[in-house]
Scaffold this motif. Structure first.
Motif, PDB file in Angstrom:
ATOM      1  N   MET A  61       0.676  -1.258   0.017  1.00  0.00           N
ATOM      2  CA  MET A  61      -0.051  -0.024  -0.041  1.00  0.00           C
ATOM      3  C   MET A  61       0.896   1.048  -0.122  1.00  0.00           C
ATOM      4  O   MET A  61       0.760   2.130  -0.749  1.00  0.00           O
ATOM      5  N   ASP A  62       1.955   1.299   0.772  1.00  0.00           N
ATOM      6  CA  ASP A  62       2.866   2.530   0.614  1.00  0.00           C
ATOM      7  C   ASP A  62       3.574   2.627  -0.642  1.00  0.00           C
ATOM      8  O   ASP A  62       3.665   3.882  -0.865  1.00  0.00           O
ATOM      9  N   TRP A  63       4.046   1.558  -1.286  1.00  0.00           N
ATOM     10  CA  TRP A  63       4.497   1.824  -2.478  1.00  0.00           C
ATOM     11  C   TRP A  63       3.454   2.097  -3.316  1.00  0.00           C
ATOM     12  O   TRP A  63       3.926   3.078  -4.393  1.00  0.00           O
ATOM     13  N   THR A  64       2.063   1.854  -3.528  1.00  0.00           N
ATOM     14  CA  THR A  64       1.051   2.149  -4.353  1.00  0.00           C
ATOM     15  C   THR A  64       0.709   3.409  -4.347  1.00  0.00           C
ATOM     16  O   THR A  64       0.571   4.312  -5.060  1.00  0.00           O
ATOM     17  N   GLY A  65       1.015   3.808  -2.782  1.00  0.00           N
ATOM     18  CA  GLY A  65       0.766   5.251  -2.604  1.00  0.00           C
ATOM     19  C   GLY A  65       1.475   6.385  -3.464  1.00  0.00           C
ATOM     20  O   GLY A  65       1.141   7.360  -3.842  1.00  0.00           O
ATOM     21  N   LYS A  66       2.563   5.923  -3.742  1.00  0.00           N
ATOM     22  CA  LYS A  66       3.786   6.433  -4.474  1.00  0.00           C
ATOM     23  C   LYS A  66       3.715   6.373  -6.029  1.00  0.00           C
ATOM     24  O   LYS A  66       3.946   7.184  -6.713  1.00  0.00           O
ATOM     25  N   VAL A  69       1.831   1.593 -10.467  1.00  0.00           N
ATOM     26  CA  VAL A  69       2.417   0.322 -10.774  1.00  0.00           C
ATOM     27  C   VAL A  69       3.690   0.215  -9.729  1.00  0.00           C
ATOM     28  O   VAL A  69       4.732   0.879  -9.961  1.00  0.00           O
ATOM     29  N   ILE A  70       3.805  -0.997  -9.378  1.00  0.00           N
ATOM     30  CA  ILE A  70       4.983  -1.311  -8.504  1.00  0.00           C
ATOM     31  C   ILE A  70       6.047  -2.120  -9.317  1.00  0.00           C
ATOM     32  O   ILE A  70       5.695  -3.058  -9.933  1.00  0.00           O
ATOM     33  N   ARG A  71       7.346  -1.575  -9.010  1.00  0.00           N
ATOM     34  CA  ARG A  71       8.527  -2.112  -9.933  1.00  0.00           C
ATOM     35  C   ARG A  71       9.062  -3.009  -8.987  1.00  0.00           C
ATOM     36  O   ARG A  71       9.435  -2.986  -7.991  1.00  0.00           O
ATOM     37  N   ILE A  92       0.684  -8.599 -12.892  1.00  0.00           N
ATOM     38  CA  ILE A  92       1.950  -8.267 -13.368  1.00  0.00           C
ATOM     39  C   ILE A  92       2.172  -8.239 -14.891  1.00  0.00           C
ATOM     40  O   ILE A  92       1.815  -9.167 -15.458  1.00  0.00           O
ATOM     41  N   MET A  93       2.820  -7.248 -15.153  1.00  0.00           N
ATOM     42  CA  MET A  93       3.252  -6.887 -16.621  1.00  0.00           C
ATOM     43  C   MET A  93       4.682  -7.151 -16.787  1.00  0.00           C
ATOM     44  O   MET A  93       5.499  -6.676 -16.124  1.00  0.00           O
ATOM     45  N   PHE A  94       4.983  -8.462 -17.333  1.00  0.00           N
ATOM     46  CA  PHE A  94       6.303  -8.838 -17.640  1.00  0.00           C
ATOM     47  C   PHE A  94       6.808  -8.160 -19.014  1.00  0.00           C
ATOM     48  O   PHE A  94       6.265  -8.583 -19.983  1.00  0.00           O
ATOM     49  N   THR A  95       7.896  -7.247 -19.016  1.00  0.00           N
ATOM     50  CA  THR A  95       8.149  -6.513 -20.235  1.00  0.00           C
ATOM     51  C   THR A  95       9.657  -6.291 -20.205  1.00  0.00           C
ATOM     52  O   THR A  95      10.442  -6.866 -19.671  1.00  0.00           O
ATOM     53  N   PHE A 131      -3.283  -5.515  -6.581  1.00  0.00           N
ATOM     54  CA  PHE A 131      -2.000  -4.605  -6.621  1.00  0.00           C
ATOM     55  C   PHE A 131      -1.646  -4.849  -8.273  1.00  0.00           C
ATOM     56  O   PHE A 131      -1.677  -6.072  -8.744  1.00  0.00           O
ATOM     57  N   PHE A 132      -1.054  -3.815  -8.772  1.00  0.00           N
ATOM     58  CA  PHE A 132      -0.466  -3.546  -9.905  1.00  0.00           C
ATOM     59  C   PHE A 132       1.216  -3.671 -10.094  1.00  0.00           C
ATOM     60  O   PHE A 132       1.559  -2.782  -9.219  1.00  0.00           O
ATOM     61  N   ALA A 133       1.877  -4.538 -10.813  1.00  0.00           N
ATOM     62  CA  ALA A 133       3.232  -4.396 -10.585  1.00  0.00           C
ATOM     63  C   ALA A 133       3.768  -4.845 -12.014  1.00  0.00           C
ATOM     64  O   ALA A 133       3.114  -5.225 -12.961  1.00  0.00           O
ATOM     65  N   THR A 134       5.314  -4.503 -12.415  1.00  0.00           N
ATOM     66  CA  THR A 134       5.762  -4.844 -13.605  1.00  0.00           C
ATOM     67  C   THR A 134       6.988  -5.603 -13.057  1.00  0.00           C
ATOM     68  O   THR A 134       7.673  -5.164 -12.129  1.00  0.00           O
ATOM     69  N   VAL A 135       7.462  -6.422 -14.098  1.00  0.00           N
ATOM     70  CA  VAL A 135       8.898  -7.152 -13.928  1.00  0.00           C
ATOM     71  C   VAL A 135       9.644  -7.009 -15.100  1.00  0.00           C
ATOM     72  O   VAL A 135       9.056  -7.428 -16.227  1.00  0.00           O
ATOM     73  N   ASP A 136      10.598  -6.261 -15.119  1.00  0.00           N
ATOM     74  CA  ASP A 136      11.335  -5.747 -16.425  1.00  0.00           C
ATOM     75  C   ASP A 136      12.376  -6.948 -16.718  1.00  0.00           C
ATOM     76  O   ASP A 136      13.215  -7.474 -15.661  1.00  0.00           O
TER      77      ASP A 136
END
Length: 351
Positions: A61-66, A69-71, A92-95, A131-136
């Protein structure tokens, strides 16, 4: 004798209430024992799990507030997605967004993904259930290896309980990466309905206004000579262009928002033609548009060669050119059709 009997009766009267209380206490203890048997005694391990889960949700929640999309890298993925306990879903979007990867589709998909996450973050649908996140690829290549992934972008839903199923992987090639399509898929997998709110885009209205201004200016400059509006060739050319644009699949692109092409981040191979009949790339529509234009030009040349009053030599050249254009580009169109509709038995000039 009578006195002893009376004394014993008096003692029994004092004992009876004590026995009743004892039975009541036994019933209470028996009930507590049943509760502990069925529900268990809160252990130190359970308390630790609850504390760990609370810390994980609080951190997310703290990361999402900033950032909506969480990296994530490999360590964060293993801690917040793979490791229990977890009572939340993660999209998660893998990109592969680094410039050296040259993944133009990844950048376009990331823009739509950011719109989706921001729409969720700043709406009534915001919740700690998802929650929404990405993994590069360059920051979490170990995650790609762990999941046996060899292409990007890819969207996967990791449910709160259990492992991801086949339906938890988004069909990017079929549905495209438009934020609205992603929102429908997220709603199906998590029951969290997101209303996509796009930032205002004035490019379309400005281009339309500029086009109308140019047309109006030309009409004003030629206000004394508007015979071109009655020119059959002008209207025929305009209608032909409209038909070619519509038959090439431009409207499908506008609705579905497919990627321009697909590039494998591991091999670097770029695909411009989609291998399924249920989807297409933007580059594919451009290729089909050009091939249809070439076939149309060939037909026009054949018509002119048969009906014009030009020299016979020029008419022969036009006839040969028209035949070559129709045969060559129609063969290419047929080969594309065969590549998309597997098992189609017919071909022409090339397979």
């Amino acid at each position: 004798m009578l006195q002893r009997i009376l004394q014993s009766v008096a003692v029994d009267r004092r004992i009876v209430p004590l026995l009743k209380r004892k039975k009541m206490y036994l019933k209470v203890l028996y009930s507590l024992l049943l509760v502990l048997i069925f529900y268990g005694i809160p252990s130190t391990g359970q308390k630790k799990k609850e504390t760990l889960l609370s810390e994980k949700v609080g951190q997310l929640m703290d990361w999402t507030g900033k950032r909506s999309v969480i990296r994530m890298n490999g360590e964060k993925f293993r801690r917040f997605v793979k490791a229990p306990p977890r009572n939340y879903s993660v999209i998660i979007m893998f990109t592969a967004l680094q410039p050296q990867r040259q993944c133009g589709v990844c950048k376009q998909a990331d823009e739509e993904y950011q719109i989706l996450a921001n729409s969720w973050r700043y709406s009534n649908a915001f919740t700690n259930r998802v929650f929404f996140a990405t993994v590069d690829f360059d920051e979490g290549s170990d995650v790609f290896q762990m999941l046996n992934m060899n292409s990007a972008p890819t969207f996967i839903h990791f449910p709160a309980k259990g492992k991801p199923k086949k339906s938890d992987t988004y069909e990017l090639q079929v549905r495209g990466f438009a934020a609205e399509q992603l929102a429908r898929w997220v709603g199906d997998r998590t029951d969290v309905q997101i209303r996509v709110i796009r930032p205002p885009n004035y490019a379309g209205p400005l281009m339309l206004g500029f086009l109308l201004a140019v047309i109006g200016g030309l009409a004003y400059l030629r206000r004394n000579n508007l015979e071109f509006l009655y020119n059959r060739n002008v209207w025929a050319f305009s209608a032909l262009c409209f038909c070619l644009i519509m038959t090439s699949g431009q409207m499908w692109n506008h609705i579905r928002g497919p990627p321009y092409a697909h590039k494998n981040p591991n091999t670097g191979q770029v695909s411009y033609i989609h291998g399924s009949s249920q989807a297409q790339f933007v580059a594919e529509t451009h290729i089909v548009l050009l091939f249809n234009c070439a076939v149309t030009l060939g037909m026009v040349l054949l018509h002119e060669a048969a009906t014009s009053d030009m020299d016979i030599g020029k008419r022969k050249i036009m006839c040969i050119g028209g035949i070559c254009l129709v045969m060559l580009f129609f063969s290419w169109l047929l080969s594309i059709f065969r590549a998309k509709y597997h098992g189609y038995p017919y071909s022409f000039l090339m397979s």
